[in-house]
Design an enzyme around this catalytic site. Structure first.
Site, mmCIF file in Angstrom:
data_model
loop_
_atom_site.group_PDB
_atom_site.id
_atom_site.type_symbol
_atom_site.label_atom_id
_atom_site.label_comp_id
_atom_site.label_asym_id
_atom_site.label_seq_id
_atom_site.Cartn_x
_atom_site.Cartn_y
_atom_site.Cartn_z
ATOM 1 N N CYS A 175 93.554 -19.899 -53.311
ATOM 2 C CA CYS A 175 94.211 -21.008 -52.610
ATOM 3 C C CYS A 175 93.977 -20.969 -51.101
ATOM 4 C CB CYS A 175 95.685 -21.108 -52.950
ATOM 5 S SG CYS A 175 96.599 -19.598 -52.937
ATOM 6 N N VAL A 201 93.373 -24.315 -48.950
ATOM 7 C CA VAL A 201 94.328 -24.871 -47.987
ATOM 8 C C VAL A 201 93.636 -25.199 -46.667
ATOM 9 C CG1 VAL A 201 96.389 -24.372 -46.606
ATOM 10 C CG2 VAL A 201 96.346 -23.757 -49.024
#
Lengths: 487, 480
Positions: free
Chosen positions: A131, A135
Site C-alpha cells: 500500500c 498511496v
C-alpha cells in the site's frame, strides 16, 4: 504535557464481573450490538491483495516475485505461505523506507531489480505493490521501463507488474490482477490467427490446496486432454526433499503460458478470483471460454467433466465413471453421519459456493455462510444456490462480516461444525464445535493442503474427514453406557 | 569471561575467504553495501567490526520485517488486557494475528484479546482520512469488550502517508473512555527493520503509560520487573517462578502475558531485569534516568547462563536473596545434570549456525554449549552495534558473523560451513530442510517451548536432539 493526571491504582476485575461479561458475549443482545458496528473489524477472514499476487507470481517457471514497497510486507507474505505449505516461499522486495515515501520508490526498484536478477537469475520478475507506493502514487509503468532503459535489468527479463493496493479488495483480487498481467506479458504478440494448440487452459484461481491443482491435472490426463495450468503452484509449493534446495522447483512453463492465447479452450474454476483475467481472456484469447464453479462434491464435478467432454469432444473415461460411482457409494454409505447436521462456513467466495454445494448434496444443512469481503452479486449467487435445495432452507449468507460476527452466530444459533481456515479455530472453540480446515491458510495442522477437496476424490476426502470427526467426538464424549463397538 | 576454544576448521582466514567469495558473486554496489555487515569474529575486538542497523539492500531477499511488526508483534501484542488496533489496511493485522506465539492467560474476548482488531482501510479512508473511523471504532471496541484495560493504536504504512493524526484521536478518546488509549506511529516504512518499531513503542510507553498507575500494595525491597520476555511458548511462565523462588517479587512483566496497568506502575520497582535487551533497553534507561531504577541484563537459556544470571541478580540484593540463589541453583543442578547426561552424548561436537532477531543468537549460545554444540556462525535480523559487541566474546575466533543476512548469503555460508543444525525463522526453515539440514525455528521455538529457565532447558535439549538426530534425515538420500 501541561495536564497532570492523577495516578490511578492498579485494578483487578472481580470474578463476578468477568463471569457477567463472559455470559453477556454469548447473548442475543450482544449479537445485535456486535452486528451494529460499522467501523471496527474483528478477526477478519481475508488478507490483502499482494498476498494473492505473490501466489500467482511464484507459480511460473523461473519466476521470482518482487514486492515493490515496504520490506515487512514481503516478510509477512513469505511467512504466511511457508507456514501454510511448510515450504520455502522466495520473494524479493525493494524495501522502501522514509526517503522512498518522499521521493518515490524508483531508485529502490532499480537497485532491487538489479540485485534480484544478479543473485537469483530469474527468467521472469513479476512486480506487485504494497500500500505504501500505492498511496504515494508510484508509476510502475514508467519505473520498470526506466529500469530497463538505464540498464538495471536486461530487456529480455520479463517484468509483468500489477497494482495491488491493500486498501481495496482482498487477496483474491491481487491474484486476479497479477495473473492478468503475467498473461498479458507472456502472450503479447503470440496470438496467431487460425492457430490452435489444441490445449485447454485451466485456471484454478487462488487455491492453497496443491492437491486440488493436481486433481484438475489428473482429470485432464484421464480424459486425454492436453492442458496448461495457469498458474500452477503445485510443484512450487509442494516440492520434494532430496538434499538439494531448488529455488525454482516448478510452475507453469513460460512457453506454455505464452501459447495459451491460441488454446482450444480456457476454463476458470474460480469465478470471483479471476473476474478481470477472464474478462481480458474473453477479448484476447481464441477458443472457447468457460467459467465453472469449483468442483466440490459430485454435481459440480459432473459439471466439470461434462464441460471438458463437450469442449474437447472426448468421452468420459471408464475410470472417471468408476470414481464417480465410488464417491456416490461412499456418500450414500455415510450420509447418515452428515444428514441434517448444521454447518457454518467461512472463506473466499468460490470456496464457499463449492463447500455449500457439497453440503447440500449430502443432505447437510449449511446454516451460517460468511464471507468477510464480498459483493452483493456473490450473495445473490449464494442465495440462489441455497434456494435450489430444501437443505438450504434457513441458511443465511453474510457478506462483509468477520469471524467475531461468526462467533456471535455460533453461540446464539448453534451448529454442529464449522468449515474454514485456521483463523476460525477461536470461534469454533468458543462454540465447542469442531473446525474442519478447508481454506487458506491452514497453519496448525499438517498436510491438509496436499489431499484434494475437489473432484470425486475430494468429495470422499471431505466426507471422510467430517464424518469421522463427528464419530470421534461421540466416542470421546459419550457416557460409558453409550460407548459401543460399532458406529 | 574465558575466550571460547577454537573450533576445528574455523579460522579467520577461511571465514574471510568465504565472505570474499560470496561478495564476489554480487553486483558491485550491493557487495560494497553488504561487506561491512559480514565478518570473521575477533572475540576481543571492541567494538565488534560488523556493522548493523542499516537499510536493507533492495532485492537481495532480506529476512527483515518492519516497524509495525516490531511494535504490534513484539511489544504491544503480548499485553493481554488491551485491545490492539492494527490501524490501516487489512493485511498487517491478519499476518500478525497469532503468529508470534506470545501466549496469554485470561478469557479470550473478555479479559484477554489474542485477536485481530483492524480498521480495514478502504480507498475512501485513504482519500478522506481515517481519524473519524478510528474514533468510532475505539468506541465500538470499548463497548463490545468492556473489560479491556486500554487500547493501542498501531499505525500501518498509509496512516503516516496521508497525514492522519492518531495522536489527537487517542488523546480525545482517552479522556472520553477514561481508559488508556495509546497512539503508536509505527508505520512499516519507518526505519530499517522491526527495531525502530520497538523503539517507537518504548517511547509510546514512556509518553502515555508509565507512571500513570501505582500498585495497591506498598512497595517492598524485593520488587522487580521482568522486562523483555514475551512469553513465547510460555517462556515467562518458566522464568518468573525462578525469580520468585529466589525471593523476588515480580510486579510486572514487559510484555509477555502482560497487564498494562502493572506495566504503568513499574516505575515503583527496585530493579528491572531485562532479557531482550534489543527491544526494551530504551525503557530501562528511561526508568533509570527518571526514577533511578537500576537494570540488569540476564540470560535464562541453559543451566550455565541461568546460574551465572541468578548469582549476578543475587549480588544486587541482601544475603537472604543470595542464599536463596544458591539454594535454587543446588536444587535444580541435579535435574540439569541429568538432562545434559541424557542429550550431550548424542550432540557433543556438533555445530550450529544461528540467525534470529536481536538477542537470541548470543543468548542461546550457552544453552547449545551446555549440550556440547559449538556455534560456527551467528547473526541478527535487526540488532545494533551494542548487540554485536555483546556477541563477539561469546563466539570462538574466526566464526562467521552476519548482519541482516540475505537468503543468497546464508545459503552460501551454510553450504560451506555445513553445520549440523540451523536455528533461524520460518522463511529460512524449509530452504535448509530441503537441503537435508536439520533446522529449528528460533523465533517461535518451532511451535514448542518454553525454552527459558530450568523447565525450558529440558524442552530445548529434547527439541535440539530431536531435530539433529531424527531418523527422517537418513531418508533424504535416495538409493536410486
Amino acid at each position: 504535557m501541561s495536564e497532570v493526571a492523577a495516578i490511578k491504582k492498579v485494578t483487578e476485575h472481580s470474578p463476578e464481573e468477568i463471569e457477567k461479561v463472559k455470559n453477556w458475549i454469548n447473548t442475543e443482545e450482544y449479537k445485535e450490538k456486535n452486528f451494529e458496528r460499522t467501523a471496527l473489524v474483528v478477526n477478519p477472514a481475508h488478507a490483502c491483495q499482494p498476498l494473492g499476487a505473490q501466489m500467482v507470481a511464484t507459480s511460473f517457471e523461473g519466476a521470482l516475485p518482487f514486492v515493490h514497497g515496504s520490506q515487512g510486507c514481503a516478510s509477512y507474505f513469505r511467512s504466511t505461505f511457508s507456514r501454510h505449505y511448510r515450504e520455502p516461499a522466495a520473494a524479493t522486495c525493494d524495501a522502501m523506507t522514509e526517503d522512498g515515501a518522499v521521493f518515490g520508490g524508483q531508485n529502490n526498484l532499480f537497485e532491487g531489480l538489479e540485485n534480484a536478477y544478479a543473485l537469483y537469475k530469474p527468467k521472469m520478475i513479476p512486480v506487485f505493490t504494497t500500500c505504501m507506493p500505492e498511496v504515494i502514487g508510484d508509476d510502475l509503468t514508467a519505473f520498470i521501463k526506466n529500469a530497463k532503459i538505464q540498464g538495471h535489468l536486461p530487456e529480455e527479463v520479463l517484468t509483468p507488474y500489477a497494482n495491488t493496493p491493500s486498501f481495496n479488495g482482498t487477496h483474491i483480487h491481487g491474484y486476479d490482477a497479477m495473473l492478468k498481467s503475467i498473461l498479458q506479458t507472456l502472450t503479447e504478440g503470440q496470438s496467431i490467427e487460425g492457430k490452435c494448440t489444441g490445449k485447454l487452459n485451466i485456471i484454478p484461481g487462488f487455491d492453497g490446496n496443491v492437491g486440488n491443482l493436481r486433481e484438475y491435472k489428473r482429470i485432464c490426463e484421464l480424459m486425454g486432454i492436453p492442458y496448461t495450468m495457469l498458474a500452477d503452484s503445485s510443484d512450487v509449493f509442494d516440492s520434494g526433499c532430496d538434499g538439494e534446495y531448488k529455488l525454482y522447483p516448478g510452475g507453469t512453463k513460460l512457453e506454455d503460458a505464452a501459447e495459451s492465447v491460441n488454446g482450444k479452450a480456457t476454463l476458470s474454476l474460480q469465478k470471483y478470483s479471476t473476474l478481470t483475467t477472464m474478462k481480458w481472456i474473453e477479448a484476447e484469447f481464441t477458443g472457447e471460454k468457460a467459467l465453472l464453479p469449483m468442483p466440490f462434491g459430485v454435481k459440480k464435478t459432473d459439471e466439470l467433466i461434462l464441460k471438458l467432454s463437450e469442449l474437447f469432444d472426448k468421452p468420459v473415461p471408464q475410470q472417471l465413471k468408476q470414481e464417480r460411482a465410488l464417491a456416490v457409494d461412499a456418500m450414500t454409505d455415510a450420509q447418515q453421519y452428515l444428514h441434517g447436521r448444521k454447518f457454518a462456513v467461512a472463506g473466499d467466495p468460490d470456496y464457499l459456493l463449492g463447500i455449500v454445494s457439497f453440503l447440500l448434496e449430502m443432505g447437510a444443512r449449511p446454516w451460517h455462510v460468511l464471507c468477510s469481503r464480498a459483493t452483493k452479486k456473490f450473495k445473490k449467487e449464494m442465495d440462489a444456490l441455497l434456494e435450489s435445495s430444501p437443505f438450504g432452507e434457513g441458511c443465511t449468507c453474510y457478506i462483509n462480516k468477520d469471524l467475531w460476527h461468526m462467533r456471535s452466530l455460533l453461540v446464539t444459533d448453534p451448529v454442529d461444525g464449522i468449515i474454514g481456515d485456521t483463523h476460525a479455530k477461536w470461534a469454533a472453540r468458543d462454540a465447542k464445535i469442531p473446525l474442519f480446515r478447508i481454506g487458506f491458510p491452514i497453519i496448525d495442522r499438517v498436510n491438509l493442503h496436499r489431499s484434494p477437496w475437489v473432484g470425486y476424490t475430494g468429495a470422499v476426502n471431505m466426507l471422510t474427514m467430517i464424518a469421522n470427526k463427528f464419530l470421534d467426538i461421540k466416542d470421546e464424549t459419550c457416557e460409558d453406557q453409550w460407548f459401543e463397538m460399532m458406529r | 569471561m574465558a575466550e571460547r576454544k577454537p573450533i576445528k576448521g574455523v579460522t579467520i582466514e577461511g571465514t574471510e575467504k568465504l565472505i570474499a567469495e560470496t561478495l564476489a558473486e554480487m553486483p558491485e554496489k550491493a557487495a560494497k553495501k553488504r561487506a561491512p555487515h559480514l565478518g570473521a569474529n575477533e572475540p576481543t575486538a571492541s567494538p565488534c567490526a560488523v556493522k548493523s542497523n542499516k537499510k536493507v539492500v533492495p532485492g537481495v531477499m532480506s529476512q527483515r520485517g518492519c516497524a509495525y511488526a516490531g511494535a504490534k508483534g513484539v511489544v504491544w501484542g503480548p499485553i493481554r488486557d488491551m485491545v490492539h488496533v492494527s490501524h490501516g489496511p487489512i493485511g498487517c493485522g491478519v499476518y500478525s494475528w497469532g503468529t508470534r506465539r506470545n501466549l496469554m492467560q485470561g478469557v479470550p474476548g473478555v479479559t484477554s484479546f489474542p485477536m485481530d482488531f483492524t480498521s480495514d482501510f478502504q480507498e475512501r479512508d485513504i482519500v478522506y482520512g481515517g481519524d473519524i473511523k478510528l474514533e468510532k471504532l475505539l468506541k465500538e471496541a470499548d463497548e463490545l469488550f468492556p473489560l479491556n484495560k486500554g487500547m493501542s493504536i498501531l499505525s500501518e504504512c498509509p496512516v503516516g502517508l496521508i497525514g492522519d493524526d492518531i495522536n489527537a484521536v487517542a488523546k480525545k478518546m482517552e479522556k472520553e473512555l477514561d481508559k488508556l488509549v495509546v497512539p503508536c506511529n509505527c508505520e512499516g516504512f519507518r526505519g530499517v527493520s522491526q527495531s525502530l518499531g520497538h523503539h517507537i513503542s518504548n517511547d509510546s510507553i514512556r509518553d502515555h503509560i508509565i507512571g500513570k498507575y501505582e500498585f495497591t500494595e506498598t512497595a517492598g525491597p524485593y520488587d522487580v520487573a521482568l522486562i523483555g520476555d514475551y512469553n513465547i511458548g510460555g517462556d515467562v511462565w518458566a522464568a518468573k517462578p525462578i525469580l520468585e523462588e529466589i525471593g523476588l517479587n515480580v510486579k510486572s512483566v514487559w510484555t509477555g502475558d502482560g497487564e498494562v496497568e502493572k506495566i504503568a506502575a513499574t516505575h515503583t520497582v527496585k530493579l528491572n531485569l531485562i532479557h531482550c535487551y534489543r527491544s526494551m533497553n530504551y525503557m530501562c534507561k528511561v526508568m533509570e534516568e527518571k526514577w533511578g531504577i537500576p537494570w540488569l541484563e540476564y540470560n535464562f537459556f541453559g543451566p550455565t547462563k541461568i546460574e551465572e544470571s541468578l548469582r549476578a541478580i543475587g549480588e544486587l540484593f541482601d544475603d537472604k536473596i543470595k542464599k536463596n540463589v544458591e539454594k535454587v541453583i543446588k536444587k535444580y543442578r541435579k535435574e540439569m545434570d541429568e538432562v545434559v547426561a541424557e542429550y550431550r552424548p548424542r550432540l557433543n561436537g556438533k555445530t550450529a549456525m544461528l540467525f534470529v532477531g536481536g538477542l537470541r543468537p548470543r543468548h542461546t549460545i550457552g544453552a547449545y554449549e551446555d549440550l556440547g554444540i559449538q556455534i560456527t556462525g551467528a547473526g541478527y535480523e535487526f540488532a545494533h552495534q551494542d548487540d554485536y559487541d555483546r556477541t563477539a566474546p561469546e563466539m570462538a575466533k574466526g566464526t562467521l558473523i552476519y548482519d541482516d543476512v540475505s537468503e543468497f548469503e546464508l545459503e552460501k555460508f551454510v553450504e560451506e560451513l555445513k553445520p549440523d543444525l540451523v536455528g533461524s525463522g520460518i522463511k529460512e526453515k524449509y530452504v535448509f530442510q530441503k537441503a537435508g539440514i536439520p533446522f529449528r525455528q528460533m523465533h517461535s521455538w518451532d511451535y514448542s517451548g518454553p525454552y527459558h529457565g530450568y523447565e525450558g532447558f529440558k524442552i530445548f535439549a529434547r527439541d535440539i536432539d530431536m531435530a539433529i538426530n531424527s531418523p527422517t534425515w537418513g531418508l533424504v538420500k535416495s538409493p536410486f
